[in-house]
Design a protein around this motif. Structure first.
Motif, PDB file in Angstrom:
ATOM      1  N   ARG A 151       0.818  -1.214   0.000  1.00  0.00           N
ATOM      2  CA  ARG A 151       0.000   0.000   0.000  1.00  0.00           C
ATOM      3  C   ARG A 151       0.854   1.267   0.000  1.00  0.00           C
ATOM      4  O   ARG A 151       0.493   2.273  -0.623  1.00  0.00           O
ATOM      5  N   ARG A 152       1.967   1.231   0.699  1.00  0.00           N
ATOM      6  CA  ARG A 152       2.802   2.428   0.819  1.00  0.00           C
ATOM      7  C   ARG A 152       3.335   2.906  -0.524  1.00  0.00           C
ATOM      8  O   ARG A 152       3.656   4.082  -0.688  1.00  0.00           O
ATOM      9  N   ASN A 155       0.394   5.189  -2.013  1.00  0.00           N
ATOM     10  CA  ASN A 155      -0.528   5.813  -1.070  1.00  0.00           C
ATOM     11  C   ASN A 155      -0.610   7.327  -1.185  1.00  0.00           C
ATOM     12  O   ASN A 155      -1.365   7.969  -0.466  1.00  0.00           O
ATOM     13  N   GLU A 156       0.164   7.917  -2.108  1.00  0.00           N
ATOM     14  CA  GLU A 156       0.017   9.344  -2.355  1.00  0.00           C
ATOM     15  C   GLU A 156       0.512   9.679  -3.749  1.00  0.00           C
ATOM     16  O   GLU A 156       1.386   9.012  -4.294  1.00  0.00           O
ATOM     17  N   THR A 172      -7.048   7.734  -0.690  1.00  0.00           N
ATOM     18  CA  THR A 172      -7.800   6.818   0.168  1.00  0.00           C
ATOM     19  C   THR A 172      -8.319   5.677  -0.689  1.00  0.00           C
ATOM     20  O   THR A 172      -8.951   5.907  -1.713  1.00  0.00           O
ATOM     21  N   PHE A 173      -8.058   4.460  -0.269  1.00  0.00           N
ATOM     22  CA  PHE A 173      -8.373   3.291  -1.089  1.00  0.00           C
ATOM     23  C   PHE A 173      -9.829   2.861  -0.901  1.00  0.00           C
ATOM     24  O   PHE A 173     -10.126   1.745  -0.477  1.00  0.00           O
ATOM     25  N   TYR A 198      -3.131  -3.112  -4.269  1.00  0.00           N
ATOM     26  CA  TYR A 198      -3.509  -1.697  -4.191  1.00  0.00           C
ATOM     27  C   TYR A 198      -3.266  -1.045  -5.549  1.00  0.00           C
ATOM     28  O   TYR A 198      -2.243  -1.282  -6.193  1.00  0.00           O
ATOM     29  N   ARG A 200      -3.829   2.628  -8.103  1.00  0.00           N
ATOM     30  CA  ARG A 200      -4.095   4.064  -8.194  1.00  0.00           C
ATOM     31  C   ARG A 200      -4.138   4.450  -9.663  1.00  0.00           C
ATOM     32  O   ARG A 200      -3.252   4.063 -10.443  1.00  0.00           O
TER      33      ARG A 200
END
Length: 358
Positions: A151-152, A155-156, A172-173, A198, A200
Motif C-alpha cells: 500500500r505504501r 498511497n500518495e 484513500t483506497f 492496491y 491508483r
C-alpha cells in the motif's frame, strides 16, 4: 545518466529490502535524471501527460548531433498500429496472484482491453514492487494506473515537476474518484481490485467520468511481458535486472526501452534502446568493438553505444556518476561488463513493426 523513469510529475518513494539496495540506487539516479528531464519537457512544451510513481512521459529523443542533448518530439501517428506488450501466458494475472505483482521485472501482471484502449507505456520496478500501465481510451487524456501489493508504494500522488505543482496528495483506497487542483488539476482514484493488491489511477486535466470509463479498460486476469523489442542476455555476476520501462507514446515515430541492472550496494547500469524516425544517419565508425561490431565510448567513459542499428541508439550507461563518494564496498560496473551486456542484447528486427518484437 539517463532518467530511469522518463516522468515529469512524480517521484518514486523507494523502500527496498533484501540484499541489493535498489531503493537507494534508483532514488539517487532518478533525482538527477528527473531534474534534467523536467527541464527538457518544460522547454519544449511537452509537459502534458500525468505520470505517477512509475510513469512514463511518452517522449522519445531525436538525435541533434550525438548522444547528448536529444530532445523530445511530438505525439503518436494516429494511423499507426499500436504496440501491445507480448503475452506471458505462463504467468498469472494480478487477480489470481496479487503477491507476484512487481516481483519480476520481465512480467506485467495486468493488461488492457485493446478494443477500447491504446498502450502508451508500461513499466515494472521491483524496488518497491510496483507495475504501471499508461494508456489512452479513444481520444481521451492519458491515464496512468499503478499497482502494488504494498500500500505504501501508491498511497500518495506526488506532483513535483509541473509549474505550481509541489507536494503530495494522499489517496484513500475506497474506490472514489477525487479531483485535485494542484498543477492545473486532474482526477485520481485509489482502490483494491482484489484483496492484497492496491491500485491508483491518475489523469491530468480529466474529469471523473472519463477516469471511471478508462479504469474499466484494465484487465486483471492476464499477464504480459515487459521487455518487448529489447532483451538482455546474461548479466554480470552478483547483479540482477531491477527495472523495465517501455515508452511507445510516440510510436511509430519513436520508442524507448530501458532496462536497469543493479548490484549491491548501489551500482547501476542502464541499458537503453532509443528508436526514432528523426535520428541522424547511422554511424558505424567507433572507438571500441562489441562482439566484433563497432561501438563508441563517450568522452567521460560512462556510456558505451553499440553502433549500426538503423534509426536507433543502443547504449549502456555505467559507473559512478555523482559528485559525492560512492558507498563503502561499492564495486561499479565497468566498461568490460557493459561490453558483455551489449554483446548479449537482442533487438527486434523491425522496431516499427510490433509483429517482430515477440
Amino acid at each position: 545518466m539517463t532518467d530511469l523513469d522518463q516522468r515529469i510529475t512524480s517521484a518514486l518513494r523507494e523502500r527496498a529490502d533484501g540484499e541489493i539496495d535498489t531503493g537507494r540506487l534508483l532514488r539517487d539516479a532518478r533525482t538527477l535524471g528527473r531534474r534534467r528531464q523536467v527541464r527538457r519537457r518544460l522547454a519544449t512544451g511537452t509537459a502534458l501527460a500525468l505520470v505517477g510513481v512509475l510513469g512514463l512521459a511518452g517522449a522519445v529523443r531525436t538525435d541533434v548531433g550525438g548522444l547528448p542533448g536529444r530532445m523530445p518530439w511530438a505525439a503518436t501517428t494516429p494511423t499507426a498500429v499500436a504496440p501491445v506488450p507480448p503475452r506471458a501466458d505462463a504467468a498469472p494475472g494480478a487477480a489470481r496472484h496479487p503477491d507476484l505483482v512487481g516481483g519480476d521485472p520481465r512480467v506485467l501482471h495486468l493488461g488492457l482491453d485493446t478494443r477500447r484502449a491504446r498502450y502508451l507505456g508500461w513499466a515494472v520496478y521491483t524496488a518497491n514492487r510496483t507495475e504501471s500501465i499508461r494508456y489512452r481510451v479513444g481520444d481521451g487524456r492519458p491515464v496512468l494506473v499503478e499497482v502494488s501489493p504494498d500500500r505504501r508504494a501508491v498511497n500518495e500522488l506526488l506532483l513535483n515537476g509541473l509549474p505550481g505543482a509541489e507536494g503530495a496528495i494522499p489517496v484513500t483506497f475506497d474506490g472514489r474518484v477525487r479531483d485535485f487542483r494542484v498543477g492545473g488539476g486532474g482526477v485520481v482514484r485509489a482502490w483494491q481490485p482484489v484483496p492484497g493488491l492496491y491500485a491508483r489511477a491518475s489523469m491530468l486535466g480529466g474529469d471523473r467520468s472519463a477516469l471511471t470509463e478508462a479504469v474499466g479498460a484494465i484487465r486483471w486476469n492476464e499477464a504480459r511481458r515487459c521487455d518487448a523489442p529489447l532483451r538482455l542476455g546474461a548479466v554480470p555476476p552478483d547483479a540482477q535486472v531491477a527495472t523495465c520501462a517501455v515508452d511507445v507514446d510516440a510510436f511509430p515515430g519513436g520508442l524507448t526501452v530501458e532496462l536497469t541492472i543493479v548490484r549491491s550496494p548501489t551500482a547501476t547500469m542502464s541499458v537503453q534502446l532509443v528508436h526514432g524516425a528523426q535520428i541522424a544517419q547511422d554511424v558505424t565508425s567507433g572507438n571500441r568493438t562489441v562482439d566484433g561490431r563497432p561501438a563508441r565510448l563517450s568522452t567521460d567513459g560512462h556510456q558505451l553505444e553499440l553502433l549500426g542499428i538503423p534509426k536507433a541508439h543502443l547504449t549502456a550507461t555505467f559507473g559512478w556518476l555523482w559528485p559525492n563518494e560512492p558507498p563503502a564496498g561499492q564495486v561499479d560496473f565497468t566498461e568490460a561488463e557493459a561490453t558483455s551486456v551489449l554483446a548479449g542484447t537482442r533487438v527486434a528486427p523491425d522496431l516499427t513493426d510490433p509483429e517482430t518484437w515477440d
